[in-house]
Design a protein around this motif. Structure first.
Motif, PDB file in Angstrom:
ATOM      1  N   PHE A 284       0.847  -1.182   0.000  1.00  0.00           N
ATOM      2  CA  PHE A 284       0.000   0.000   0.000  1.00  0.00           C
ATOM      3  C   PHE A 284       0.881   1.229   0.000  1.00  0.00           C
ATOM      4  N   SER A 285       0.280   2.340  -0.311  1.00  0.00           N
ATOM      5  CA  SER A 285       1.026   3.596  -0.261  1.00  0.00           C
ATOM      6  C   SER A 285       0.420   4.467   0.832  1.00  0.00           C
ATOM      7  N   SER A 286       1.238   5.358   1.343  1.00  0.00           N
ATOM      8  CA  SER A 286       0.751   6.285   2.360  1.00  0.00           C
ATOM      9  C   SER A 286       1.169   7.686   1.966  1.00  0.00           C
ATOM     10  N   GLY A 287       0.562   8.656   2.581  1.00  0.00           N
ATOM     11  CA  GLY A 287       0.867  10.041   2.251  1.00  0.00           C
ATOM     12  C   GLY A 287       0.661  10.935   3.452  1.00  0.00           C
ATOM     13  N   GLN A 288       0.869  12.202   3.244  1.00  0.00           N
ATOM     14  CA  GLN A 288       0.682  13.194   4.290  1.00  0.00           C
ATOM     15  C   GLN A 288      -0.434  14.145   3.873  1.00  0.00           C
ATOM     16  N   ALA A 289      -1.155  14.645   4.861  1.00  0.00           N
ATOM     17  CA  ALA A 289      -2.197  15.642   4.614  1.00  0.00           C
ATOM     18  C   ALA A 289      -2.155  16.661   5.737  1.00  0.00           C
ATOM     19  N   TRP A 290      -2.426  17.914   5.425  1.00  0.00           N
ATOM     20  CA  TRP A 290      -2.420  18.964   6.430  1.00  0.00           C
ATOM     21  C   TRP A 290      -3.316  20.087   5.950  1.00  0.00           C
TER      22      TRP A 290
ATOM     23  N   LEU B 132      -1.186  25.580   7.271  1.00  0.00           N
ATOM     24  CA  LEU B 132       0.121  25.132   7.733  1.00  0.00           C
ATOM     25  C   LEU B 132       1.151  25.016   6.609  1.00  0.00           C
ATOM     26  N   ASP B 133       0.748  25.312   5.387  1.00  0.00           N
ATOM     27  CA  ASP B 133       1.666  25.184   4.248  1.00  0.00           C
ATOM     28  C   ASP B 133       2.974  25.943   4.445  1.00  0.00           C
TER      29      ASP B 133
ATOM     30  N   HIS C 218       6.093  23.213  10.790  1.00  0.00           N
ATOM     31  CA  HIS C 218       5.327  22.159  10.122  1.00  0.00           C
ATOM     32  C   HIS C 218       6.021  21.722   8.839  1.00  0.00           C
ATOM     33  N   ARG C 219       6.584  22.670   8.114  1.00  0.00           N
ATOM     34  CA  ARG C 219       7.342  22.304   6.903  1.00  0.00           C
ATOM     35  C   ARG C 219       8.518  21.406   7.259  1.00  0.00           C
TER      36      ARG C 219
ATOM     37  N   MET D 254       9.481  13.707   8.083  1.00  0.00           N
ATOM     38  CA  MET D 254       8.662  12.498   7.892  1.00  0.00           C
ATOM     39  C   MET D 254       8.880  11.904   6.501  1.00  0.00           C
ATOM     40  N   ALA D 255       8.973  12.747   5.499  1.00  0.00           N
ATOM     41  CA  ALA D 255       9.210  12.262   4.139  1.00  0.00           C
ATOM     42  C   ALA D 255      10.568  11.576   4.035  1.00  0.00           C
TER      43      ALA D 255
END
Length: 100
Positions: A64-70, A74-75, A80-81, A87-88
């Protein structure tokens, strides 16, 4: 996908709860006879810190794949960046380790 695989074997599972994260799933089953379906890496790490038994899933499941969302606000937040970048990088290291 798990339910489809089990149905092909004439089996079904009883879902007691769903969890928002793999870590939460580990806590849900702590001190019970229930099972949590989580990636092997998560299970092994959780078992280092919690009294959990790790069992291999006897099914041929796809990855499976996972990702980040925010939230958009917070961009541009520097902290947060930084966290998203960290995390990446960790996720990429884990992916490379799993390929080797």
């Amino acid at each position: 996908m798990v339910d489809e695989h089990l149905a092909g074997l004439g089996l079904r599972r009883d879902v007691l709860a769903t969890a928002p994260t793999f870590g939460a799933a580990c806590f849900f089953v702590l001190h019970t006879d229930a099972l949590a379906l989580v990636p092997a890496e998560v299970a092994r790490e959780a078992a280092r810190w919690m009294p959990l038994a790790v069992l291999e899933i006897p099914l041929d499941l796809p990855g499976f794949s996972s990702g980040q969302a925010w939230h958009v606000r917070l961009d541009t937040d520097p902290a947060h960046r930084w966290l998203r970048g960290a995390m990446a990088r960790v996720a990429e290291e884990v992916r490379r380790d799993l390929e080797n």
